[in-house]
Design a protein around this motif. Structure first.
Motif, PDB file in Angstrom:
ATOM      1  N   ILE A  11       0.925  -1.189  -0.013  1.00 50.91           N
ATOM      2  CA  ILE A  11      -0.092   0.107   0.014  1.00 50.91           C
ATOM      3  C   ILE A  11       0.768   1.143  -0.116  1.00 50.91           C
ATOM      4  N   ILE A  12       0.596   2.203  -0.922  1.00 52.48           N
ATOM      5  CA  ILE A  12       1.557   3.294  -1.174  1.00 52.48           C
ATOM      6  C   ILE A  12       0.625   4.585  -1.113  1.00 52.48           C
ATOM      7  N   SER A  13       0.790   5.309  -0.092  1.00 54.66           N
ATOM      8  CA  SER A  13       0.034   6.661   0.221  1.00 54.66           C
ATOM      9  C   SER A  13       0.715   7.416   1.287  1.00 54.66           C
ATOM     10  N   LYS A  14       0.788   8.907   0.909  1.00 55.83           N
ATOM     11  CA  LYS A  14       1.267   9.763   1.647  1.00 55.83           C
ATOM     12  C   LYS A  14       0.484  10.110   2.939  1.00 55.83           C
ATOM     13  N   LEU A  15      -0.896   9.568   2.397  1.00 55.83           N
ATOM     14  CA  LEU A  15      -1.802  10.281   3.579  1.00 55.83           C
ATOM     15  C   LEU A  15      -2.237   9.078   4.572  1.00 55.83           C
ATOM     16  N   PRO A  16      -2.091   9.231   5.940  1.00 54.91           N
ATOM     17  CA  PRO A  16      -2.230   8.257   6.951  1.00 54.91           C
ATOM     18  C   PRO A  16      -3.825   7.808   6.745  1.00 54.91           C
ATOM     19  N   VAL A  17      -4.895   8.642   6.471  1.00 56.69           N
ATOM     20  CA  VAL A  17      -6.135   8.125   6.366  1.00 56.69           C
ATOM     21  C   VAL A  17      -6.533   7.189   5.318  1.00 56.69           C
ATOM     22  N   MET A  18      -5.703   7.539   4.327  1.00 58.37           N
ATOM     23  CA  MET A  18      -5.868   6.460   3.294  1.00 58.37           C
ATOM     24  C   MET A  18      -5.024   5.216   3.478  1.00 58.37           C
ATOM     25  N   ARG A  39       5.153   5.590   1.831  1.00 60.63           N
ATOM     26  CA  ARG A  39       4.693   6.617   1.542  1.00 60.63           C
ATOM     27  C   ARG A  39       4.706   7.066   0.271  1.00 60.63           C
ATOM     28  N   SER A  40       5.786   6.711  -0.610  1.00 58.35           N
ATOM     29  CA  SER A  40       5.945   6.837  -2.009  1.00 58.35           C
ATOM     30  C   SER A  40       6.572   5.813  -2.543  1.00 58.35           C
ATOM     31  N   GLN A  41       6.703   5.721  -3.897  1.00 60.05           N
ATOM     32  CA  GLN A  41       7.359   4.799  -4.785  1.00 60.05           C
ATOM     33  C   GLN A  41       8.889   4.652  -4.528  1.00 60.05           C
ATOM     34  N   GLU A  42       9.441   5.698  -4.064  1.00 55.87           N
ATOM     35  CA  GLU A  42      10.828   5.934  -3.689  1.00 55.87           C
ATOM     36  C   GLU A  42      11.321   4.912  -2.735  1.00 55.87           C
ATOM     37  N   GLU A  43      10.277   4.601  -1.847  1.00 60.40           N
ATOM     38  CA  GLU A  43      10.681   3.715  -0.662  1.00 60.40           C
ATOM     39  C   GLU A  43      10.583   2.162  -0.880  1.00 60.40           C
ATOM     40  N   VAL A  54       0.080  -7.429  -5.325  1.00 65.75           N
ATOM     41  CA  VAL A  54      -0.879  -6.465  -5.821  1.00 65.75           C
ATOM     42  C   VAL A  54      -0.032  -4.933  -5.138  1.00 65.75           C
ATOM     43  N   VAL A  55      -0.129  -4.236  -5.681  1.00 67.27           N
ATOM     44  CA  VAL A  55       0.314  -2.760  -5.305  1.00 67.27           C
ATOM     45  C   VAL A  55      -0.978  -1.910  -5.632  1.00 67.27           C
ATOM     46  N   ILE A  56      -1.313  -1.372  -4.342  1.00 63.57           N
ATOM     47  CA  ILE A  56      -2.484  -0.325  -4.417  1.00 63.57           C
ATOM     48  C   ILE A  56      -1.459   1.046  -4.138  1.00 63.57           C
ATOM     49  N   ALA A  57      -1.516   2.019  -5.142  1.00 66.02           N
ATOM     50  CA  ALA A  57      -0.891   3.312  -4.835  1.00 66.02           C
ATOM     51  C   ALA A  57      -1.895   4.441  -5.145  1.00 66.02           C
ATOM     52  N   ASP A  58      -2.068   5.182  -4.112  1.00 63.71           N
ATOM     53  CA  ASP A  58      -2.470   6.436  -4.132  1.00 63.71           C
ATOM     54  C   ASP A  58      -1.884   7.514  -4.690  1.00 63.71           C
TER      55      ASP A  58
END
Length: 244
Positions: A11-18, A39-43, A54-58
């Motif tokens: 799971i990739i998202s910068k938003l904790p709520v997401m 938090r981002s694809q760089e990580e 599966v990768v879920i990217a916000d």
């Protein structure tokens, strides 16, 4: 979360709520998955990508340099074709997302996608899932949204509480920061939900993460975030998702 069937999700998202919302979906409907978070694809690491099913990217909040962000995802898509890539896309990013991210192994969902849409995309897998969800293809109801925005007025206290929830804070942490009781903070959260006609925490999280909610609460700003909101909360292990 430990997997018994060897399935692995990211799971990739910068938003904790997401992250909280997507984790809830995966935990309830796909307990066979072991999850990791970025938090981002760089990580992302090579080991994670080699294991991932599966990768879920916000990518709904990447407004500052969206093409660069999506080009990095394009590169990953080209290298790791055995992964089902699910992207949560906002309206402003939709044209660029279609240009760069439309592949046989990818699915584009709206950042306002109903929970059922996310579940359906994961369950269908890369071979049977829709390439673009109907929610994202549907015309945006501009007139309705403008009228809705003009008639909903949150108080300053309600706005602060929802914004901190969107930043990943819990009720106890918010009460401590604002020097209020837990009861008062909970009451302000519930009052805001009534004004917004939100009937559950799940609907509240969806609204906070929507384009309207992020704009209303200033969660995403092209000029950076105000200093007062940059403080990172200390993890409160006594809280659960219900307390938010």
């Amino acid at each position: 979360m430990l997997s018994t069937n060897g399935k692995y999700g990211i799971i990739i998202s910068k938003l904790p709520v997401m992250q909280t919302g997507l984790t809830g979906i995966m935990t309830r409907h796909f307990p066979e998955y072991e999850l990791t978070y970025c938090r981002s694809q760089e990580e992302l690491t090579l080991l994670q990508l080699r294991r991932a099913d599966v990768v879920i990217a916000d990518i709904s909040g990447d407004y500052r340099n969206p093409r660069a962000t999506l080009e990095q995802y394009y590169s990953l898509l080209s290298q790791y074709r055995g992964i089902h890539w699910i992207f949560l896309v906002s309206r402003p990013l939709y044209p660029v997302a279609v240009e760069l991210l439309m592949r046989p192994e990818s699915t584009l969902l709206s950042d306002r996608e109903p929970i059922e849409g996310v579940i359906g995309a994961i369950r269908a897998g890369s071979e049977r899932a829709e390439r673009i969800s109907q929610t994202l293809l549907a015309p945006e109801p501009q007139d309705m949204e403008e009228g809705y925005e003009s008639c909903v007025l949150l108080t300053l206290s309600e706005r602060k509480v929802l914004r901190l929830i969107g930043k990943g804070w819990g009720i106890n942490q918010i009460a401590s920061l604002l020097q209020k009781s837990n009861k008062t903070v909970s009451a302000q959260k519930n009052s805001a939900m009534r004004r917004l006609a939100l009937r559950s925490n799940a609907e509240m999280y969806a609204w906070i993460n929507s384009t309207h909610g992020m704009r209303e609460l200033n969660l995403i700003s092209a000029y950076g975030e105000p200093e007062e909101w940059k403080r990172t909360p200390q993890r409160d292990t006594s809280l659960s998702s219900k307390s938010a």
